[in-house]
Scaffold this active site. Structure first.
Site, PDB file in Angstrom:
ATOM      1  N   GLN A 203      64.724  69.117  32.549  1.00 29.87           N
ATOM      2  CA  GLN A 203      64.251  67.732  32.566  1.00 29.87           C
ATOM      3  C   GLN A 203      64.457  67.178  31.170  1.00 29.87           C
ATOM      4  O   GLN A 203      63.659  67.422  30.268  1.00 29.87           O
ATOM      5  CB  GLN A 203      62.791  67.695  33.003  1.00 29.87           C
ATOM      6  CG  GLN A 203      62.548  68.389  34.348  1.00 29.87           C
ATOM      7  CD  GLN A 203      63.087  67.619  35.543  1.00 29.87           C
ATOM      8  OE1 GLN A 203      62.695  66.473  35.772  1.00 29.87           O
ATOM      9  NE2 GLN A 203      64.009  68.221  36.292  1.00 29.87           N
ATOM     10  N   GLY A 244      55.052  61.382  38.967  1.00 24.08           N
ATOM     11  CA  GLY A 244      56.228  62.252  39.000  1.00 24.08           C
ATOM     12  C   GLY A 244      57.355  61.740  38.114  1.00 24.08           C
ATOM     13  O   GLY A 244      57.279  60.640  37.548  1.00 24.08           O
ATOM     14  N   HIS A 245      58.404  62.539  38.011  1.00 25.87           N
ATOM     15  CA  HIS A 245      59.501  62.173  37.106  1.00 25.87           C
ATOM     16  C   HIS A 245      60.271  60.954  37.607  1.00 25.87           C
ATOM     17  O   HIS A 245      60.394  60.729  38.794  1.00 25.87           O
ATOM     18  CB  HIS A 245      60.447  63.348  36.837  1.00 25.87           C
ATOM     19  CG  HIS A 245      61.060  63.995  38.022  1.00 25.87           C
ATOM     20  ND1 HIS A 245      61.931  65.038  37.914  1.00 25.87           N
ATOM     21  CD2 HIS A 245      60.929  63.773  39.355  1.00 25.87           C
ATOM     22  CE1 HIS A 245      62.309  65.420  39.106  1.00 25.87           C
ATOM     23  NE2 HIS A 245      61.725  64.673  39.991  1.00 25.87           N
ATOM     24  N   ASN A 246      60.752  60.164  36.628  1.00 27.44           N
ATOM     25  CA  ASN A 246      61.587  58.994  36.901  1.00 27.44           C
ATOM     26  C   ASN A 246      60.858  57.867  37.610  1.00 27.44           C
ATOM     27  O   ASN A 246      61.500  56.918  38.079  1.00 27.44           O
ATOM     28  CB  ASN A 246      62.843  59.392  37.709  1.00 27.44           C
ATOM     29  CG  ASN A 246      63.671  60.397  36.951  1.00 27.44           C
ATOM     30  OD1 ASN A 246      63.676  61.590  37.265  1.00 27.44           O
ATOM     31  ND2 ASN A 246      64.332  59.944  35.921  1.00 27.44           N
TER      32      ASN A 246
END
Lengths: 345, 345, 345
Positions: A203, A244-246
């Protein structure tokens, strides 16, 4: 009541001078704090924010009251008349809020890497760590035991309470408040199937947090996979939220405790999400959407408005009777259809 | 994009030499990172993992692309052809992932008890604590502010990010990654009624975590009451997951954020649980079960497959209309039955 | 099994002398720990708490067993007969539970402000911080890396495991146990709309926690806005619970993991809330209410009893068939009504 320290006393005239509003009554009446109508005492300023509490107004023992224009004559107490008593209350409360008396400087037990940039006005608490190339703005407070990773940027006047962790490379804007246990920039949950195993996807994106953002205790905001996770200006996140990511959260959106937002969801500006709301991944939520508590959003929402998916609970016996049918709804519908056909014959 | 540090440049020929695949085009093309199709620039390697993004392939500005065999001729860009572009992307991303440049050795501000076993290759960060009789493997990284309790074992190459807490006696395998705020080995929730009060049941089991396990930020795994809580090899847990005492999670099972697993549940191998899935206690879940997001599992599952219990949300007015009926489903069914009886007469 | 340290051996006669019950069999039989029926060995004391495990009783290899009066003759093993074998087991387990061997005194790496009150019997772990005017009772344990804010009070025999954060002014009673990552006294989520922005409402109330309270790992309890958040005596909170500002939880109420309680809810005494139960704000829950796992409570509950709102999950195909109808329940009901009208003609 456990006030953090003794609040100051203020004259009503001083308050109006600083916060605005129209004063009716003795300008020299002095108050020491704000309190709700039913508990306020002779040192307190109280407020009427909702008409349903008007009965309490008659019985309050407060020294003075903040009320809306429509209630101008609803009390004989000294009063401050304004457009929005609740907002006025918030501002007066800020006047009374105790200063936490943070001392500038680096505590001897803190560890600050040599090439970190820490202005003299910043405060680094006992046992805190500030990593290499980190850049702290003026008056930043890094609380006891915090972790500020390599290359992290913290804007002017931002405050990390005790035991906050910010991973390498994340950027936080000005006037941020991060509560204990908040974690910004841990790896997003990304992996590829590799036969019967999982292979980790590094990541390498970051987290970018705008100005005036508050992040609650034990809330987690993951770093992006390739691009950044973005929290825009003025966003308010309560405790134990998972981002969460993004994900992108639009400016001035507020989320209550225990909310989850799965990866790559894009949430608009001026939205609200009630406690334990869940937003699945890769969705788009328009601006000015309100999501009710305990509601799961599994499709994109393109129109402003209130969206709900909270299901009823009951005493256990009733619940057992009706939920037994949930699983058979399709068959129940079939039976209705077949009755309708019969009728038509 | 907040990369943790500047990535290295790699020739396509070097990548194919290390990760495999067939190169079509100039082997000397150089790339500096991986990026999605729509944001990739002339220094980037991109990838096409799903056919639905094929339109983006035509417009990408990437230097090169990783594609599946079926897409061999879908672009004129330099390309690497392989069986599984997503897995290939994960592996290449690992080549580019910045090294966190952890220095071996014990930071002067860390506290390591005299009888703890810490090899020279391990890194103990500022302010970390390593308790009595703890045994750390080669190249273990204990991040700033971590707590490693008495007798804890950490396998080779495991990494604890900042502010992780491992209670006494827990055992973590090799190559584990634990993110900030993770807590392993807190007491399970066990108590007996003692008249009108609760009496605590000491939790004397431990937690045993296998190899290649990742544990997300603020995730908690409780120690067993009498026996151990067990997380098998290759399990991947996202953030804010709660694992109750005496749970067993089978190898290579993955759980997304906010999942809860109540005490003594036994979950099979190669399962997946979507975000906010809830698994009640004392259940058994077979191998290769997929549980959807926001789904509650209240009975054992004996067959592989996908299981779902996510309920719809709607605009508030529609929701109010239909959920009013949920609580009366049994009566609605009674009315249908009575119509059916009538018909038969 | 990862016991924290080697347990002591006890004679059955010693156990009966300390915990009560009637001994049948050799008083000199010695046991070293408690264990479940199916795993107990010749050093172990086991117990039969539920009749459904009676078959295991016949095959257990335990040295002795704790059983209820009705099972007096169900085994020939040395046995202790008592009213409540599960409670008896809890008490014997406490005899065996390893002492964590906490040493009194302030670790040299801890930071204790000069005007904090810390008795000689208290233990302040490595890297912990104790703020100005904090007052610690006798034998209090502040674990490694903990944060104890200004003016905090911790009652006699309370224990904070590693990395707990208590904000300024909060008061914790006697014999409390707080697990790693717990946060007490972060700001409640309070703000007023100010045009298109949010204005923070300072949270100047505190948190007051009674005696004999246990607070799980990563659980958060917010401070009150104007008045205190109150957790009464004997309350037991599992991991990852979120308690909003101004909540009151009545004495001896227990909540399992992942529960959320929104602001200003008032929960009675002797209640239980199953895992992931959600209680909305400003509600009142009577004494002795049991809320099932995964149940959302959106209205006040005035009568004792069990309340449930857990909805079924199924294999994915079945789920798709029946949930499609949930959203159309009102129309289905209309169709039934129209069939009923037709019938009456």
């Amino acid at each position: 009541m456990s006030n953090r320290s003794d609040p100051t006393a203020l004259r009503l005239a001083d308050i109006v001078a600083r916060v605005g509003g129209e004063l009716v009554g003795d300008p020299d009446v002095t108050v020491r704090r704000v309190a709700p109508l039913h508990t306020a005492g002779p040192d307190d300023l109280t407020f009427l924010a909702q008409p349903k509490y008007r009965a309490q107004l008659r019985e309050t023992r407060a020294a003075a009251v903040v009320i809306g224009r429509a209630e101008r004559d609803a009390t004989r107490l000294p009063r401050i008349i304004c457009d929005d008593p609740y907002l006025y209350f918030a501002r007066v409360a800020q006047l009374f809020a105790p200063d936490d008396a943070v001392r500038p400087g680096v505590h001897p037990s803190a560890v600050v890497e040599a090439d970190a940039s820490v202005p003299a006005s910043a405060s680094i608490g006992p046992g805190a760590y500030v990593g290499t190339r980190a850049r702290l703005g003026e008056r930043v407070v890094v609380g006891p035991g915090c972790h500020v990773g390599a290359g992290v940027e913290l804007g002017d006047d931002s405050r990390l309470h005790a035991l906050v962790s910010i991973y390498a490379g994340c950027r936080i804007g000005r006037r941020a408040i991060l509560h204990s246990g908040a974690v910004v920039g841990a790896d997003g949950f990304g992996m590829a199937r590799d036969g019967e195993r999982w292979t980790k996807i590094p990541q390498v994106g970051g987290v970018v947090v705008g100005d005036d953002v508050e992040i609650g205790a034990n809330t987690t905001i993951d770093r992006g996979a390739l691009e950044d996770t973005v929290i825009e200006d003025g966003v308010k996140l309560d405790n134990q939220i998972q981002i969460g990511h993004n994900v992108r959260i639009g400016a001035h959106t507020a989320m209550a405790g225990c909310v989850g937002v799965a990866g790559s969801a894009r949430i608009g500006r001026h939205c609200t999400v009630g406690g334990a709301g869940m937003i699945l991944g890769h969705l788009e939520i328009a601006d000015r959407v309100q999501i009710s508590s305990c509601t799961t959003i599994s499709h994109s929402i393109h129109k402003p408005g209130t969206y709900t998916g909270l299901y009823p609970s009951s005493d256990n016996a009733s619940w057992a009777r009706y939920t037994a049918w949930v699983r058979h709804l399709d068959r129940l519908a079939d039976r209705v259809r077949s009755l309708e056909k019969e009728k038509k014959k």
